[in-house]
Each structure stands twice: as C-alpha cells, then as structure tokens.
Design an enzyme around this catalytic site. Structure first.
Site, PDB file in Angstrom:
ATOM      1  NE  ARG A 121      37.038   6.267 -11.555  1.00 33.05           N
ATOM      2  CZ  ARG A 121      38.363   6.411 -11.257  1.00 33.05           C
ATOM      3  NH1 ARG A 121      39.058   5.743 -10.448  1.00 33.05           N
ATOM      4  NH2 ARG A 121      39.240   7.506 -11.752  1.00 33.05           N
ATOM      5  CE  LYS A 143      13.474   5.523 -11.923  1.00 32.48           C
ATOM      6  NZ  LYS A 143      12.324   6.166 -12.260  1.00 32.48           N
ATOM      7  CD  GLU A 185       4.646   7.277  -5.014  1.00 33.88           C
ATOM      8  OE1 GLU A 185       4.259   6.311  -5.721  1.00 33.88           O
ATOM      9  OE2 GLU A 185       5.014   8.516  -5.213  1.00 33.88           O
ATOM     10  CE  LYS A 227      10.566   1.145  -7.457  1.00 31.95           C
ATOM     11  NZ  LYS A 227      10.673   2.524  -6.820  1.00 31.95           N
ATOM     12  CD  GLU A 237      11.475   5.436 -15.716  1.00 31.98           C
ATOM     13  OE1 GLU A 237      11.700   5.270 -14.438  1.00 31.98           O
ATOM     14  OE2 GLU A 237      10.814   6.542 -16.067  1.00 31.98           O
ATOM     15  NE  ARG A 241      12.344   2.087 -11.837  1.00 36.28           N
ATOM     16  CZ  ARG A 241      13.308   1.768 -11.025  1.00 36.28           C
ATOM     17  NH1 ARG A 241      14.389   1.097 -11.492  1.00 36.28           N
ATOM     18  NH2 ARG A 241      13.581   2.478  -9.818  1.00 36.28           N
ATOM     19  CG  ASN A 245       7.301   7.568 -13.358  1.00 38.49           C
ATOM     20  OD1 ASN A 245       7.591   7.602 -12.244  1.00 38.49           O
ATOM     21  ND2 ASN A 245       8.066   7.346 -14.437  1.00 38.49           N
ATOM     22  CG  HIS A 248       4.655   9.979 -10.074  1.00 37.24           C
ATOM     23  ND1 HIS A 248       3.694   9.165  -9.651  1.00 37.24           N
ATOM     24  CD2 HIS A 248       5.614   9.943  -9.202  1.00 37.24           C
ATOM     25  CE1 HIS A 248       4.123   8.578  -8.454  1.00 37.24           C
ATOM     26  NE2 HIS A 248       5.382   9.155  -8.263  1.00 37.24           N
ATOM     27  CG  HIS A 252       6.724  14.872 -10.978  1.00 34.31           C
ATOM     28  ND1 HIS A 252       7.170  14.062 -11.970  1.00 34.31           N
ATOM     29  CD2 HIS A 252       7.169  14.601  -9.987  1.00 34.31           C
ATOM     30  CE1 HIS A 252       7.923  13.305 -11.287  1.00 34.31           C
ATOM     31  NE2 HIS A 252       7.729  13.357 -10.177  1.00 34.31           N
ATOM     32  CG  HIS A 265       6.444  12.711  -4.296  1.00 30.84           C
ATOM     33  ND1 HIS A 265       6.663  13.130  -5.334  1.00 30.84           N
ATOM     34  CD2 HIS A 265       6.278  11.188  -4.403  1.00 30.84           C
ATOM     35  CE1 HIS A 265       6.702  12.109  -6.383  1.00 30.84           C
ATOM     36  NE2 HIS A 265       6.772  11.070  -5.928  1.00 30.84           N
TER      37      HIS A 265
HETATM   38  P1  NAD Z   1      11.637  12.434   3.735  1.00 32.26           P
HETATM   39  O1  NAD Z   1      12.897  11.713   3.408  1.00 32.26           O
HETATM   40  O2  NAD Z   1      12.012  13.997   3.771  1.00 32.26           O
HETATM   41  O3  NAD Z   1      11.105  12.146   5.148  1.00 32.26           O
HETATM   42  C1  NAD Z   1       9.835  12.926   5.658  1.00 32.26           C
HETATM   43  C2  NAD Z   1       9.940  13.427   7.139  1.00 32.26           C
HETATM   44  O4  NAD Z   1      10.026  12.475   7.835  1.00 32.26           O
HETATM   45  C3  NAD Z   1      11.368  14.142   7.035  1.00 32.26           C
HETATM   46  O5  NAD Z   1      11.192  15.309   7.844  1.00 32.26           O
HETATM   47  C4  NAD Z   1      12.185  12.950   7.831  1.00 32.26           C
HETATM   48  O6  NAD Z   1      13.169  13.438   8.608  1.00 32.26           O
HETATM   49  C5  NAD Z   1      11.061  12.361   8.778  1.00 32.26           C
HETATM   50  N1  NAD Z   1      11.144  10.915   9.160  1.00 32.26           N
HETATM   51  C6  NAD Z   1      11.874   9.968   8.393  1.00 32.26           C
HETATM   52  N2  NAD Z   1      11.553   8.940   9.149  1.00 32.26           N
HETATM   53  C7  NAD Z   1      10.891   9.067  10.055  1.00 32.26           C
HETATM   54  C8  NAD Z   1      10.300   8.323  11.346  1.00 32.26           C
HETATM   55  N3  NAD Z   1      10.624   6.966  11.163  1.00 32.26           N
HETATM   56  N4  NAD Z   1       9.850   9.137  12.276  1.00 32.26           N
HETATM   57  C9  NAD Z   1       9.728  10.312  12.281  1.00 32.26           C
HETATM   58  N5  NAD Z   1      10.027  11.062  11.326  1.00 32.26           N
HETATM   59  C10 NAD Z   1      10.824  10.497  10.186  1.00 32.26           C
HETATM   60  O7  NAD Z   1      10.621  12.255   2.630  1.00 32.26           O
HETATM   61  P2  NAD Z   1      10.022  10.698   1.906  1.00 32.26           P
HETATM   62  O8  NAD Z   1       8.704  11.091   1.557  1.00 32.26           O
HETATM   63  O9  NAD Z   1      10.612   9.576   2.846  1.00 32.26           O
HETATM   64  O10 NAD Z   1      11.018  10.903   0.761  1.00 32.26           O
HETATM   65  C11 NAD Z   1      10.740  11.937  -0.545  1.00 32.26           C
HETATM   66  C12 NAD Z   1      11.994  11.707  -1.232  1.00 32.26           C
HETATM   67  O11 NAD Z   1      11.889  10.600  -1.927  1.00 32.26           O
HETATM   68  C13 NAD Z   1      11.944  12.686  -2.310  1.00 32.26           C
HETATM   69  O12 NAD Z   1      13.308  13.395  -2.509  1.00 32.26           O
HETATM   70  C14 NAD Z   1      11.693  11.953  -3.761  1.00 32.26           C
HETATM   71  O13 NAD Z   1      12.238  12.701  -4.680  1.00 32.26           O
HETATM   72  C15 NAD Z   1      12.289  10.603  -3.361  1.00 32.26           C
HETATM   73  N6  NAD Z   1      11.726   9.506  -4.151  1.00 32.26           N
HETATM   74  C16 NAD Z   1      12.801   8.669  -4.753  1.00 32.26           C
HETATM   75  C17 NAD Z   1      12.351   7.561  -5.445  1.00 32.26           C
HETATM   76  C18 NAD Z   1      13.322   6.622  -5.992  1.00 32.26           C
HETATM   77  O14 NAD Z   1      13.015   5.625  -6.655  1.00 32.26           O
HETATM   78  N7  NAD Z   1      14.678   6.788  -5.650  1.00 32.26           N
HETATM   79  C19 NAD Z   1      11.051   7.095  -5.600  1.00 32.26           C
HETATM   80  C20 NAD Z   1      10.245   8.026  -4.736  1.00 32.26           C
HETATM   81  C21 NAD Z   1      10.524   9.221  -3.952  1.00 32.26           C
HETATM   82  N1  GLY Z   2       9.450   5.655  -8.358  1.00 26.06           N
HETATM   83  C1  GLY Z   2       9.603   5.267  -9.542  1.00 26.06           C
HETATM   84  C2  GLY Z   2      10.636   4.390  -9.968  1.00 26.06           C
HETATM   85  O1  GLY Z   2      11.139   3.911  -9.030  1.00 26.06           O
HETATM   86  O2  GLY Z   2      10.842   4.226 -11.065  1.00 26.06           O
END
Ligand code: NAD
Ligand code: GLY
Length: 361
Positions: A121, A143, A185, A227, A237, A241, A245, A248, A252, A265
């Site tokens: 939980r 998130k 971003e 942010k 949101e 918030r 997007n 986006h 998307h 992305h």
């Molecule tokens: P990712 O986590 O897949 O990382 C990209 C690649 O880089 C991966 O292969 C990873 O292993 C590698 N990597 C990470 N750090 C590294 C480093 N320092 N050196 C070398 N390689 C490294 O992708 P991302 O772009 O970081 O994240 C994308 C995800 O984030 C998506 O799933 C998306 O939905 C999510 N996201 C979430 C939010 C939120 O508010 N929670 C906002 C935006 C995106």
């Molecule tokens: N990436 C959008 C949010 O965190 O709300």
C-alpha cells in the site's frame, strides 16, 4: 547549488541538480529510514552507475540493499516486469519502511515509482534519473505508471518521491539521440511557460548538444523549476498541469501510429509541437513569426519538425484516444505567445487538418 523544492505541503521534496551528485551520501542520508533499500535499475545503467550509487547509499546508512535489475526498454514498463519487482521485494522480505530507489531513465522511474506506490500500500521512493528526459520531466511530479497493451501509461498512480538526485555528469554516457529527445521536453517548458528561457535556449542550444555541464545544469534546473511550479499548483492534473502536454496530443498520435519505439518520445513531441504551433497560428492566437521560432529552435536541436505521413484521418483517429480527450472531443494545448499556453477544446477540424498538412512529410 541549493536544491529546488517541489511545494506540495507535507509531500514537498527537494530536487538536487549538479555534476557528481551521484556519490554524495548526504543527499540520501535523510531518506534511508530503517536501512532497507531496494535499488531498481537496468542492464545498461547498472554497469555504469550502480556500484557508485550503492557505495553512497551505504555511506548514507543503508544496511540491506536489494538489487533489482529489470530489462531495458519501453517493453519493460509492463505487468511482467512489475511482477519481477514485487517478487524480488517479497523474496528479500522488504517491509513498509523499505526505500525504493530508481536509477535510470523514465522507464525505470515510472516502473519503480508505480511499484513503490502499491507495494504494501505504498513505500517511500527516491528518484536518481540518468537521462535528460528523466531529469527534466519524468522524475519530477509524481506520475508513475506501466503500459497496457491497449494504451501507454494507462495503469498508474500519483506517488511523489522523497527526493530527486539529478547528476548531470551521468548524461555523458547517454546516446546522442536520447539527449536530443530529452531536449524536446526542455524547450517545451520554455515554449509554454518562459519566453526568457526560450531566448537562453536559442543562445545555448549548441552548448547543450555538446554536453557542456554548466549549460546542462542550468537547463535541467530551469526546466525543473518550471515543472515544479505547475505540479505544485495542480498535482493531479485537473487544470494547469495539462499544459505540460504541449505537443503531446500530436506526438502521441505519431508514436502510436508508427508503433512505439520507432520514434523516441521527444522526437514525436518535437514534431507535435510544430503541429501545435501551426494550429495556434491557424486559430489566430500565435503570430506566424513565433511559430517559425518554435520550428527553428527544434531544428537547431536536431529534432524532427515534420511528422510522418500517416494521413490526416489516421492522425485524427489516434488523437481521439488521447488521455486529454474530454467526452470524445480532442483538447489541444495551444500557444498564445512564446512562453504562454492555454488548453482549448472545440477546435475546428478543418484547422487541425491544415496544421497537419503544414507539418507532415
Ligand atoms: P528510457 O528510460 O528508456 O532511457 C533511454 C535509454 O537510455 C535506455 O536504453 C536506458 O537504459 C538508457 N540510459 C539511461 N540512462 C543512461 C545513461 N546515463 N547512459 C547511457 N544510457 C542510459 O527512456 P526515457 O526517455 O528516459 O524515458 C521514457 C519514459 O518516460 C517513457 O516510458 C515515458 O512514458 C516516461 N515519461 C514519464 C513521465 C512522467 O511524468 N512520469 C514524463 C515523461 C515521460
Ligand atoms: N509529463 C507531464 C506531466 O508530468 O504532467
């Protein structure tokens, strides 16, 4: 550099930004609690940074560290990997005082964060983001989610971390394409909230691409400040918030239309921001010269400024399933100026088609 704060009352937390912070035990010490830590990472990041982080956590008082290495890539953000995390936590008899630490990009952060939100939980959680995207976006704001076969990020929870430790030196090893994706971003935050930051980005984009650490630290800090202000005003949101997007809704559609993973992305969001800027011009809120600035900065960041030619019908269909669609009507984040955005529904479909035509290949 002093930490930033995300002002969320009892759930307020610091964001530490700088080069070399990964090894700074004093940043972890306040959050170690009883000493049990579960460290979630992946096979790409582990050989680079896991041992250093473990050393710092031990110096901060961690006694039992459970390593959980999940597969790399977006496919890892699903039920199967979540099960792997729960399995490891239970096998190590992790209790409710266990601190879950996410070391990696947005995939690891979202997955580990969701696991922390629901394990027994809810257990405390700390973000150590190592991609630019994670440092400026996904690690901040609480998130967390996994994907479902029918939609990305469809199963999730709001679960704020206790702290974020963003070491910009970890970006040294990030593949170039991932760095550029994160930059999308960064500039997004400027476009919707801060014209002065856009001007700074216009003057410093080459330094960022060259991984100048001071420039990166400034960009991460300003992005997180912007942010954090939005999240503090609208954590769940229900209003402002949604402005985060920007780009986006179109983005998307690009990701889903091509199949997730084809474009990163940030790449899809970049083309999506150009489409949204074109739409803003057509709805009469944005001057054409300002839309040209949006396009020019993204081009200089070596990001795509045109979407793939999926066909307008397909774009429109894909945008209908966007999480922001209200009662079947697509809502768009549009620019009123560089640095100012608003959420709009009831946008004439003819104008959306024109914007798509102006910004697809
Ligand atoms: P990712 O986590 O897949 O990382 C990209 C690649 O880089 C991966 O292969 C990873 O292993 C590698 N990597 C990470 N750090 C590294 C480093 N320092 N050196 C070398 N390689 C490294 O992708 P991302 O772009 O970081 O994240 C994308 C995800 O984030 C998506 O799933 C998306 O939905 C999510 N996201 C979430 C939010 C939120 O508010 N929670 C906002 C935006 C995106
Ligand atoms: N990436 C959008 C949010 O965190 O709300």
């Amino acid at each position: 550099m002093p930490a930033l704060r995300v002002d969320l009352g009892a759930r307020a937390y610091p964001i530490h930004i700088g080069a070399g912070l990964l090894d700074d035990a004093t940043l972890y010490a306040p959050h170690i609690g009883g000493g049990a830590v579960a460290l979630v990472t992946n096979p790409v990041v582990a050989p680079l940074y896991l041992e250093r982080l473990e050393r710092a956590l031990r110096a901060a008082g961690a006694r039992a560290i459970t390593r959980i290495v999940v597969p790399d890539g977006e496919q890892a953000k699903g039920w199967q990997t979540l099960e792997q995390v729960f399995d490891a936590l239970l096998a190590a008899r992790c209790g409710r005082d266990t601190l879950v630490v996410a070391l990696g990009g947005g995939v690891v952060g979202d997955l580990a964060g969701f696991a922390a939100a629901v394990y027994q939980r809810g257990v405390p959680f700390l973000q150590v983001p190592t991609t630019l995207l994670a440092q400026v976006d996904s690690s901040v704001g609480g998130k967390t989610a996994i994907n479902h076969a029918r939609g990305k990020n469809m199963i999730g929870a709001f679960h704020q971390p206790l702290a974020v430790v963003a070491d910009v030196a970890t970006l040294d090893t990030l593949p170039e394409r991932e760095l550029r994706s994160g930059l999308a971003e960064v500039v997004k935050h400027g476009f919707i909230l801060d014209a002065a930051f856009v001007a700074w980005l216009e003057a410093n984009v080459e330094k960022l691409l060259a991984r100048d650490r001071d420039a990166l630290a400034h960009a991460v800090r300003r992005s997180c400040e912007l942010k954090a202000q939005v999240v503090a005003a609208d954590e769940r949101e229900t209003g402002a918030r949604a402005l985060l997007n920007f780009g986006h809704t179109f983005g998307h559609a690009i990701e889903a239309g091509l199949g997730y993973g084809e474009w990163l992305h940030g790449e899809a969001v970049a083309a999506g921001m150009v489409m949204a800027a074109e739409l803003s011009v057509r709805t009469g809120t944005l001057a054409a010269a300002e839309a040209a600035r949006v396009r020019a900065l993204l081009e200089r960041a070596r990001l795509p400024v045109r979407g793939p030619s999926l066909g307008a019908e397909r774009y429109l269909e894909l945008m209908q399933v966007d999480k922001k669609a209200a009662r079947g009507r697509v809502r768009f984040v549009l620019l009123d100026a560089i640095g100012r955005a608003s959420l709009r529904d009831g946008v004439d479909e003819r104008l959306v088609r024109e914007a798509l035509a102006a910004a697809t290949r």
